[in-house]
Every structure is written in structure tokens, then in C-alpha cells.
Design a protein around this motif. Structure first.
Motif, short mmCIF file in Angstrom:
data_model
loop_
_atom_site.label_atom_id
_atom_site.label_comp_id
_atom_site.label_asym_id
_atom_site.label_seq_id
_atom_site.Cartn_x
_atom_site.Cartn_y
_atom_site.Cartn_z
N LEU B 53 -9.37 6.13 7.18
CA LEU B 53 -8.91 7.41 6.62
C LEU B 53 -9.09 7.45 5.12
O LEU B 53 -9.36 8.51 4.54
N LEU B 54 -8.89 6.30 4.49
CA LEU B 54 -9.03 6.25 3.04
C LEU B 54 -10.49 6.20 2.63
O LEU B 54 -10.83 6.42 1.48
N GLY B 55 -11.35 5.88 3.58
CA GLY B 55 -12.78 5.81 3.30
C GLY B 55 -13.16 4.57 2.53
O GLY B 55 -14.06 4.59 1.70
N VAL B 56 -12.46 3.46 2.80
CA VAL B 56 -12.78 2.23 2.08
C VAL B 56 -13.15 1.13 3.07
O VAL B 56 -12.74 1.15 4.23
N GLU B 57 -13.96 0.22 2.60
CA GLU B 57 -14.24 -1.00 3.37
C GLU B 57 -13.88 -2.17 2.47
O GLU B 57 -14.72 -2.70 1.76
N PRO B 58 -12.63 -2.56 2.44
CA PRO B 58 -12.21 -3.55 1.45
C PRO B 58 -12.96 -4.87 1.61
O PRO B 58 -13.16 -5.35 2.73
N SER B 59 -13.38 -5.41 0.48
CA SER B 59 -14.06 -6.71 0.54
C SER B 59 -13.05 -7.82 0.75
O SER B 59 -13.37 -8.89 1.22
N SER B 128 -6.53 3.01 -2.95
CA SER B 128 -7.84 3.06 -3.58
C SER B 128 -7.85 4.21 -4.57
O SER B 128 -7.15 5.21 -4.39
N GLU B 129 -8.66 4.07 -5.59
CA GLU B 129 -8.82 5.17 -6.56
C GLU B 129 -9.79 6.17 -5.98
O GLU B 129 -10.96 5.84 -5.75
N VAL B 130 -9.32 7.39 -5.68
CA VAL B 130 -10.16 8.39 -5.03
C VAL B 130 -10.50 9.55 -5.96
O VAL B 130 -11.19 10.48 -5.58
N GLY B 131 -9.98 9.52 -7.20
CA GLY B 131 -10.26 10.61 -8.13
C GLY B 131 -11.42 10.27 -9.04
O GLY B 131 -12.30 9.47 -8.70
N THR B 132 -11.41 10.83 -10.23
CA THR B 132 -12.43 10.54 -11.24
C THR B 132 -11.76 9.95 -12.46
O THR B 132 -10.53 9.89 -12.54
N SER B 133 -12.57 9.55 -13.43
CA SER B 133 -11.98 8.95 -14.63
C SER B 133 -11.18 10.01 -15.41
O SER B 133 -10.17 9.70 -16.04
N VAL B 137 -6.84 9.79 -9.25
CA VAL B 137 -5.96 10.02 -8.10
C VAL B 137 -5.92 8.73 -7.29
O VAL B 137 -6.96 8.17 -6.96
N THR B 138 -4.74 8.25 -7.01
CA THR B 138 -4.60 7.05 -6.16
C THR B 138 -4.33 7.49 -4.74
O THR B 138 -3.38 8.25 -4.48
N GLY B 139 -5.17 7.05 -3.85
CA GLY B 139 -4.96 7.33 -2.43
C GLY B 139 -4.24 6.15 -1.80
O GLY B 139 -4.59 4.99 -2.05
N ALA B 260 -1.97 10.59 -4.74
CA ALA B 260 -1.03 10.68 -5.85
C ALA B 260 -1.81 10.77 -7.16
O ALA B 260 -2.37 9.77 -7.61
N PRO B 261 -1.87 11.96 -7.77
CA PRO B 261 -2.55 12.07 -9.07
C PRO B 261 -1.88 11.19 -10.11
O PRO B 261 -0.64 11.15 -10.20
N SER B 262 -2.72 10.42 -10.82
CA SER B 262 -2.22 9.50 -11.85
C SER B 262 -1.21 8.51 -11.29
O SER B 262 -0.34 8.02 -12.02
#
Lengths: 127, 390
Positions: B53-59, B128-133, B137-139, B260-262
Motif C-alpha cells: 500500500l505504501l508502494g515500497v520494497e524495503p531493502s 516512507s517519505e512520499v512527498g517532495t523536498s 509527506v511521511t506515509g 502526514a505532511p511534515s
């Protein structure tokens, strides 16, 4: 108690007293827990018995007095669970002064790892 | 014979026949499209829905194996509960955090509903960080996964045989040890008889334990096989070594992601959510799989909706057959889609497999929607186009 490993095999070595009476008929039960596969052999006064694969209420001394004698147990456990590396063995002695459980547990180092439990019970007179 | 039948079907006279080397294909299109719609495997209950759902594949995923490990992992990730963890992934199976000394393997051959749920329950969490610099946004995603039914152990006889082998080998080792242990025991008995206090007796027994361990070391070193694999483990089937299961499985999972923004918890809003149900029946050569997946929430666009599908697989050593149907119902304006694909593979020899894929992809009017490929694949791995049922 000693817990160490050599060549990837984890070993538990321990010795415990178990209080008996002069006419006690001691029995042994060995349970391999954590749903792992394990087998046990025992030796008492030089006589070695192989488990099937472990022991359930196995008579140890028969009609011979147990006081001052020594029971050695060697249990080998292989990790067959992908979910965990826990292994455990519980030795239960009954027929003496009271029924007593001696639980041991150790984690193997890798998947399908082997653990050896070398446990000695010294039967002494007592209540 | 398959080729002759296909060439007589209308519309398939221009069937391209590709002979040559290819990697083992999954059901493939006659031409690859840029954004490939998913096949049934992507709808199955994922091991960690939170990551999907978060769209991550954690290493790196933390998988604590004891309660102490779990506590340390959480404390480290949150810096003693002072902040939301960043780029963090955790998966834990609560049942397996604790030891179960009274649970024998025989008690796990069959499971009732309660046993199946608690022994297969896993909880995953990730950030994961899902926003931009400019707009960080922290997902944060959380999910649960469990199996209401989880089949039965495949090879109970093999596990019982392994246990017997361990008993026999322990007997041989104990006989070796006993010959020299008898001397140590005789000395111990003499000293114990003369011991005056409990402390003296305990010290004698502790010394005996050390001496016994040294003796065992010497005997093990003298009899160690050149091969590091213990003899009891050689030639064991993977099914025994992993307590593999077959039969009826029913897995369910659900998860959600908050954004969560910021990284401010007060501003967190629900993003995506999903639910999965996978039913399967697995036997040695035959398996059946049915999947239902619902994805909802923001950011999914055209992918929001319900996906369901079924697959039949039959495989033997020399050949395999697979048939798969997937149906997609979207909640938006996009038209519903369906896909039907069949895969046949046949072993020509130890290395080469003949693989054919036929069917219809999701969008029939788009180029590449005809699934039609025959190829020869060279097998470098254990994975087949039509795998043996898991």
C-alpha cells in the motif's frame, strides 16, 4: 549451564540434582517443543537406550535403588520451522521425592540448524 | 498437436511462432505494452500488505524474533517514542516471538481455526517519505495478515523419520561419550559422598559439567565428518526441512496508509486502504487459487476497485498446464476489464522447456492484447512457467 556453539551447532550442557527415596522408581519424559524435530538417547549406569524418538514415562532404575546413580541424556533437535529458530527440550523426572520439570531452550544460528542438549541428572537422597 | 489446433482457430492464422532461447516467461503478450496490467499473482494476499500500500520494497526489514528484540527495534526506530520512524519497515509474527516448549510438531499437523489464525498472524508497519523536498509527506502504513485455514503438513512421515534418525545418532554419540564419561562420573560420586555442604556439592557438579563439555568437544572433534552437513540432514526433502503444508488455505489481509505532511501526526489523513482474500487448494500436482482484492483511497486513480480471479494449475515432472482468469471492476469511469490466459510447458530435456502462452489480455482493442507465444526456454533456476503448486 554451558551454552556454546561450534561449527554452527549450538550446544547446551548442564547437570542437575534430582531428589529420590531409597525405593523410588524413577521415570523420564522428554518433550521436544517449539514444533521442532528431535530425538533423544539416555544412559544410566552404563546402559544406553535410544528413544522412539524420545521418551514417555520411561522407567529408569527398575527395581534397583536410584540413590547415588547418574542419568545422562543427549537430545538432538533440528530446526524445521521457517517461522522461528527457537528450540526447546523439557525433561520431566517423576517417581522421586516429587515430580520435577527441567526446561531448556536455545536458538539455533541458521535455518535448519542443529542443537544438542547434553544433560546429566544426579539422583540423591532427599525430600 | 497444440499448434495444429491453434492454427485452425479463426483469427490466429498469423500466429507468430518464435523459436529460440528465451527466459522463462510468465503469461506474456504478443507485444509488451508500456504500462503492464497486473496478472493474478499481483492480486494475491501479499506477505506484507503495508509495504504494498505504501508502494515500497524495503531493502531492510526488521523481523524481531523475541519480545526483547521487538522492544529494542521499536525504541530505536522511534528514538524512544519521540518521533515517527523514518524509512522504517517492521514485520512481526506475535505467536513466534515467544517460545512454545509444550508444542510438539505432531500437534501442528492439523490446525483448528484458532490455531491457524494465531500461528499465521503477522503484523507489518512501514514508513516512507512520499512527498517532495518542498512538501515533505511521511506515509505510514500498517497491515494485518493471517490464514483462517492453513492446510496440513505434507510429509509427517518424513519428519517422524528425521526425529528417529536424530535419536539413533544421539545414541551412537552417547555410546562414544559414555566410555570416558564413566570415569568422570566415578570421581564425581566419590567426591559427592565426601562433600559436607550443599555449596561443595554444587561446586563439584559445576566442575563435572565443565569436564563433561570438554570431553564432548574432544569426541565431537575426533568423529566430525568432513562434510559440515550432519548426516541426519543429508538427502532430506525440502518439504520436511520447512514443515511444508498442503490442502485448503484461506488467507485474509487488510491494511491502510496514513499521510502526514511534515511528519506531523495531527495532520495525518487516511490515504490508501486495501483488503485481500485468497483461497487456495494445494496438492502435490494440482492447485486451485481464487483471489479477491479491493483497493481504495486517494492516489490510486484508475486502479481503485475490486479485482478477482481464479487459476488452475496442474504440473508433473515433464509438463505443466495453467489456466488463469482475472476480472477487474473499477469504481471510476474506466471500463471493467477481464483477462484469460493459459500456459503450457513441456520438458524437452533437462535444460530446455517448450513453453506456450495463449489467451486474451485486458483491453481487447489495444495492440498486444492477444497473448500468443511459443518459445523454448533454458532453465537456469527452479522456477517454471507453470510452477508446481506451492
Amino acid at each position: 549451564m554451558i551454552i556454546d556453539q561450534k561449527d554452527g551447532v549450538v550446544r547446551v550442557v548442564d547437570s542437575q540434582f534430582y531428589k529420590v527415596r531409597k525405593n523410588s522408581k524413577v521415570t523420564l519424559t522428554v518433550e521436544v517443543g517449539d514444533m521442532q524435530a528431535g530425538g533423544t538417547s539416555i544412559s544410566w549406569e552404563g546402559e544406553v537406550k535410544v528413544g522412539d524418538p524420545n521418551f514417555e514415562n520411561e522407567p529408569i532404575n527398575g527395581n534397583r535403588p536410584p540413590d547415588g546413580t547418574i542419568l545422562n541424556c543427549l537430545t538432538k533437535v533440528v530446526d524445521i520451522r521457517p517461522e522461528t529458530n527457537h528450540t526447546s527440550v523439557t525433561y520431566t523426572l517423576a517417581g522421586g521425592a516429587r515430580k520435577q520439570e527441567f526446561p531448556y531452550a536455545v536458538q539455533v544460528l541458521q535455518e535448519h540448524g542443529l542443537a544438542r542438549y547434553l544433560i546429566t541428572f544426579i539422583f540423591t537422597l532427599g525430600e | 498437436m497444440i499448434m495444429r489446433r491453434l492454427l485452425t482457430l479463426p483469427g490466429l492464422r498469423a500466429l507468430p511462432v518464435i523459436l529460440g532461447l528465451a527466459l522463462l516467461p510468465a503469461p506474456a503478450r504478443a507485444q509488451d505494452s508500456v504500462s503492464a496490467p497486473p496478472d493474478l499473482n499481483t492480486f494475491r494476499t501479499p506477505p506484507s500488505p503495508a509495504f504494498v500500500l505504501l508502494g515500497v520494497e524495503p531493502s531492510s526489514v526488521e523481523r524481531p524474533s523475541t519480545p526483547a528484540d521487538f522492544a529494542v527495534t521499536v525504541l530505536n526506530g522511534t528514538q524512544n517514542f519521540s518521533t515517527l520512524p523514518r524509512d522504517f519497515a517492521l514485520e512481526v509474527s506475535p505467536y513466534w516471538l515467544l517460545g512454545h516448549p509444550k508444542q510438539r510438531w505432531e500437534g501442528d499437523v492439523h490446525r483448528n481455526l484458532f490455531q491457524s489464525v494465531i500461528r499465521t498472524l503477522s503484523i507489518a508497519a512501514a514508513t516512507s517519505e512520499v512527498g517532495t523536498s518542498d512538501a515533505p509527506v511521511t506515509g505510514a502504513g500498517v497491515s494485518l495478515r493471517t490464514a483462517l485455514f492453513s492446510g496440513h503438513i505434507v510429509d509427517s512421515a518424513g519428519i517422524a523419520e528425521l526425529a528417529r534418525s536424530l535419536a539413533i545418532s544421539s545414541g551412537a554419540e552417547l555410546r562414544q561419550l559414555q566410555k570416558q564419561l564413566a570415569q568422570l562420573q566415578a570421581v564425581l560420586k566419590r567426591h559427592l559422598a565426601a562433600a559436607r555442604t550443599q555449596a561443595d556439592s554444587t561446586a563439584l557438579v559445576n566442575q563435572f559439567t565443565l569436564d563433561k563439555a570438554d570431553l564432548d568437544d574432544k569426541i565431537q572433534a575426533a568423529t566430525a565428518a568432513k562434510d559440515s552437513v550432519p548426516p541426519e540432514l543429508s538427502d532430506l526433502s525440502p518439504a520436511v526441512l520447512s514443515s511444508a503444508r498442503e490442502g485448503f488455505f484461506l488467507e485474509v489481509a487488510g491494511g491502510a496508509v496514513w499521510n502526514a505532511p511534515s511528519a506531523a501526526i495531527d495532520s495525518a489523513t487516511l490515504g490508501r486502504w486495501g483488503a485481500w482474500v485468497t483461497a487456495s487448494y494445494q496438492m502435490t500436482n494440482l492447485s486451485f487459487l481464487a483471489v479477491v482484492r479491493y483497493l481504495g483511497g486517494s492516489g490510486l486513480g484508475e486502479d481503485e476497485g475490486i479485482d478477482n480471479g481464479v487459476r488452475f494449475m496442474y504440473s508433473r515432472d515433464r509438463y505443466g498446464l495453467s489456466l488463469e482468469y482475472v476480472d477487474r471492476h473499477f469504481t471510476g469511469d474506466q471500463n471493467n476489464e477481464w483477462r484469460l490466459a493459459g500456459v503450457v510447458d513441456y520438458r524437452l530435456n533437462k535444460t530446455f522447456w517448450l513453453v506456450g502462452t495463449f489467451g486474451r489480455d485486458y483491453a481487447p482493442s489495444q495492440a498486444g492484447s492477444l497473448l500468443a507465444q511459443i518459445g523454448v526456454s533454458m532453465q537456469f533456476s527452479r522456477n517454471r512457467a507453470v510452477p508446481s503448486p506451492e
